[in-house]
Structures are given as C-alpha cells and as structure tokens.
Design an enzyme around this catalytic site. Structure first.
Site, PDB file in Angstrom:
ATOM      1  N   LYS A  27      39.787  38.474  47.818  1.00  0.00           N
ATOM      2  CA  LYS A  27      38.550  37.825  48.275  1.00  0.00           C
ATOM      3  C   LYS A  27      38.491  36.368  47.817  1.00  0.00           C
ATOM      4  O   LYS A  27      38.109  35.484  48.592  1.00  0.00           O
ATOM      5  CB  LYS A  27      37.329  38.592  47.740  1.00  0.00           C
ATOM      6  CG  LYS A  27      37.215  40.026  48.216  1.00  0.00           C
ATOM      7  CD  LYS A  27      35.907  40.658  47.792  1.00  0.00           C
ATOM      8  CE  LYS A  27      35.733  40.769  46.294  1.00  0.00           C
ATOM      9  NZ  LYS A  27      36.775  41.604  45.643  1.00  0.00           N
ATOM     10  N   ARG A  81      27.176  44.436  45.628  1.00  0.00           N
ATOM     11  CA  ARG A  81      28.111  45.506  45.278  1.00  0.00           C
ATOM     12  C   ARG A  81      27.502  46.895  45.444  1.00  0.00           C
ATOM     13  O   ARG A  81      28.209  47.883  45.289  1.00  0.00           O
ATOM     14  CB  ARG A  81      28.598  45.324  43.832  1.00  0.00           C
ATOM     15  CG  ARG A  81      29.464  44.090  43.659  1.00  0.00           C
ATOM     16  CD  ARG A  81      30.035  44.018  42.263  1.00  0.00           C
ATOM     17  NE  ARG A  81      30.950  42.898  42.116  1.00  0.00           N
ATOM     18  CZ  ARG A  81      31.607  42.609  40.997  1.00  0.00           C
ATOM     19  NH1 ARG A  81      31.435  43.362  39.926  1.00  0.00           N
ATOM     20  NH2 ARG A  81      32.425  41.587  40.940  1.00  0.00           N
ATOM     21  N   ARG A 121      48.208  39.888  36.352  1.00  0.00           N
ATOM     22  CA  ARG A 121      47.554  38.577  36.297  1.00  0.00           C
ATOM     23  C   ARG A 121      47.524  38.027  34.869  1.00  0.00           C
ATOM     24  O   ARG A 121      47.273  38.748  33.916  1.00  0.00           O
ATOM     25  CB  ARG A 121      46.113  38.663  36.823  1.00  0.00           C
ATOM     26  CG  ARG A 121      46.034  39.028  38.276  1.00  0.00           C
ATOM     27  CD  ARG A 121      44.686  38.735  38.874  1.00  0.00           C
ATOM     28  NE  ARG A 121      43.577  39.429  38.215  1.00  0.00           N
ATOM     29  CZ  ARG A 121      42.348  39.494  38.718  1.00  0.00           C
ATOM     30  NH1 ARG A 121      42.072  38.895  39.867  1.00  0.00           N
ATOM     31  NH2 ARG A 121      41.385  40.140  38.068  1.00  0.00           N
ATOM     32  N   ARG A 133      43.164  39.073  30.978  1.00  0.00           N
ATOM     33  CA  ARG A 133      41.750  39.402  30.845  1.00  0.00           C
ATOM     34  C   ARG A 133      41.580  40.841  30.359  1.00  0.00           C
ATOM     35  O   ARG A 133      42.358  41.731  30.712  1.00  0.00           O
ATOM     36  CB  ARG A 133      41.047  39.245  32.198  1.00  0.00           C
ATOM     37  CG  ARG A 133      40.604  37.847  32.502  1.00  0.00           C
ATOM     38  CD  ARG A 133      40.106  37.670  33.905  1.00  0.00           C
ATOM     39  NE  ARG A 133      39.366  38.808  34.441  1.00  0.00           N
ATOM     40  CZ  ARG A 133      38.964  38.878  35.707  1.00  0.00           C
ATOM     41  NH1 ARG A 133      39.262  37.906  36.557  1.00  0.00           N
ATOM     42  NH2 ARG A 133      38.277  39.914  36.139  1.00  0.00           N
ATOM     43  N   ARG A 155      37.341  50.635  37.536  1.00  0.00           N
ATOM     44  CA  ARG A 155      36.679  49.717  38.462  1.00  0.00           C
ATOM     45  C   ARG A 155      36.863  50.170  39.910  1.00  0.00           C
ATOM     46  O   ARG A 155      35.946  50.045  40.731  1.00  0.00           O
ATOM     47  CB  ARG A 155      37.245  48.299  38.284  1.00  0.00           C
ATOM     48  CG  ARG A 155      36.872  47.655  36.960  1.00  0.00           C
ATOM     49  CD  ARG A 155      37.711  46.431  36.686  1.00  0.00           C
ATOM     50  NE  ARG A 155      37.413  45.322  37.586  1.00  0.00           N
ATOM     51  CZ  ARG A 155      38.194  44.258  37.725  1.00  0.00           C
ATOM     52  NH1 ARG A 155      39.326  44.173  37.033  1.00  0.00           N
ATOM     53  NH2 ARG A 155      37.850  43.289  38.554  1.00  0.00           N
TER      54      ARG A 155
END
Length: 215
Positions: free
Chosen positions: A13, A88, A127, A160, A171
């Site tokens: 996104k 959300r 990441r 992260r 998630r």
C-alpha cells in the site's frame, strides 16, 4: 480525488500510495507513520499505541479517528487524499463517513490489494531500516551492504519490533477478522476495486490508475 487503499500489512500500500502521490499531486495519509512518530516521541499517546503495535493489535479507534480528522482538515487535502492503513474496521469506516460528511467530502474509490499470506511473511520479516538515515532495505529484494550496514551512510540497521514472524502472523489474523470485511462494506457502496497485489509494482500501479479513471 479521495481514495482508500486496503490490504494486509506488507501488501504494498505504501509503495503504491507514493506513486499515486507523484501522479496526482495529492497527499498520502498513513496513520501507521503518524502513530510511529508518536511512539518515537514517547508521547502519552505514543506509549499507549506502542503496546498495541508491538503485539500486532489495532490501536484504539478514538486515537486513530482523531488523528485522521485533524489531518483531513489541512490545506493540502483540499484537492483530495490517499488514506493508507485507515479505516481498518467497520466501526472506523462508519466514523470516517461521519468525518467526511462533517467536512463536506466524499470518497471516490476504494482499492483493495490482494496478496498471499506466506509471501507477506517473507516481505515483512526481511525488512530493515537504517538507524541513522532511515533508508529502508529488504534482505531478499533490496539488500544492504555485504556487512549488513546501510549502503547510504554505513549506519546500523534495525528490524521493527512488529516485523518478527509471530507478530506478523498475529497481524494477519487480526486483518482477516477485522479489516477484510471492509471489502463487502465498500462493495455495497459501489466503491471497491480489487487488484492483484502479487503482480509487478508497475503493473499494480497501472491497474489502479485504470480503475481511477473518471473519478
């Protein structure tokens, strides 16, 4: 042009939103980025938000809706905006409708990026970002220097807290339970376009642009 981008964490996104910003000259509004800034500043809101984010859960609606309402009233949103990461839940979508009505605005389109969950796990666990300059990397798709440092400034890289596999899968489960139903919500309003997020980035972008023609 007022757009919502839907899709699970890691669906692309942010990448697609950045390309749309350049194409249309409207701002990307990422609630995730705004919340992370609050976390970094260790504000009372940020400290509370971090508890939810680290566990892979959603930040309470009253925090997120308030952030979005203030942002949509800024001057650069007069010609439109791209909402990335909000709403959300159905409750948030209802709250957004109220905010938009109060501000005399209405949505033009909702784009939902579809991706495979296992591919998302690979995307997110790989990441990394530089602690010094903020440059982002991916261990597989956009690797750092051979010694694991930043190729821009040589700084140390970090992962992260919410990019570990256990948190990511949590998630994903939260997304399927609470956010995926938004597709039907916006389909009933004749606003939804579903896009294959597994395609190459330029292909995804052109598919989105085609869907936005006439908006």
């Amino acid at each position: 042009m007022k757009i919502i981008l839907l899709g699970p964490p890691g669906a692309g996104k942010g990448t697609q939103a950045a390309m749309l910003v350049e194409r249309y000259g409207i701002p990307q509004i990422s609630t995730g980025d705004m919340l992370r800034l609050a976390v970094t500043a260790k504000s009372p809101m940020g400290v509370k938000a971090k508890e939810y984010m680290d566990a892979g859960n959603l930040v309470p609606d009253e925090v997120v809706v308030g952030i979005v309402r203030e942002r949509l009233q800024e001057d650069d949103c007069a010609a439109g905006f791209i909402l990335d990461g909000f709403p959300r839940t159905i409750l948030q979508a209802d709250a957004l409708n109220e905010v938009l009505s109060d501000l005399h605005k209405q949505l033009d389109a909702v784009i939902s990026l579809q991706v495979e969950i296992e591919s998302l796990v690979v995307r997110l666990t790989g990441r990394r970002s530089c602690l010094n300059c903020g440059k982002g990397f991916h261990l597989q798709y956009d690797p750092p220097a051979a010694d694991g440092s930043c190729t821009v400034c040589g700084g140390e890289l970090m992962q992260r807290d919410d990019d570990c596999e256990e948190t990511i899968r949590n998630r994903m489960e939260v997304y399927q339970q609470q956010t995926a139903p938004l597709e039907d919500y916006y389909r009933k309003q004749d606003l939804l376009t579903v896009v294959d997020g597994m395609a190459e980035i330029p292909v995804v972008q052109e598919t989105i642009v085609t869907a936005l023609q006439g908006c």
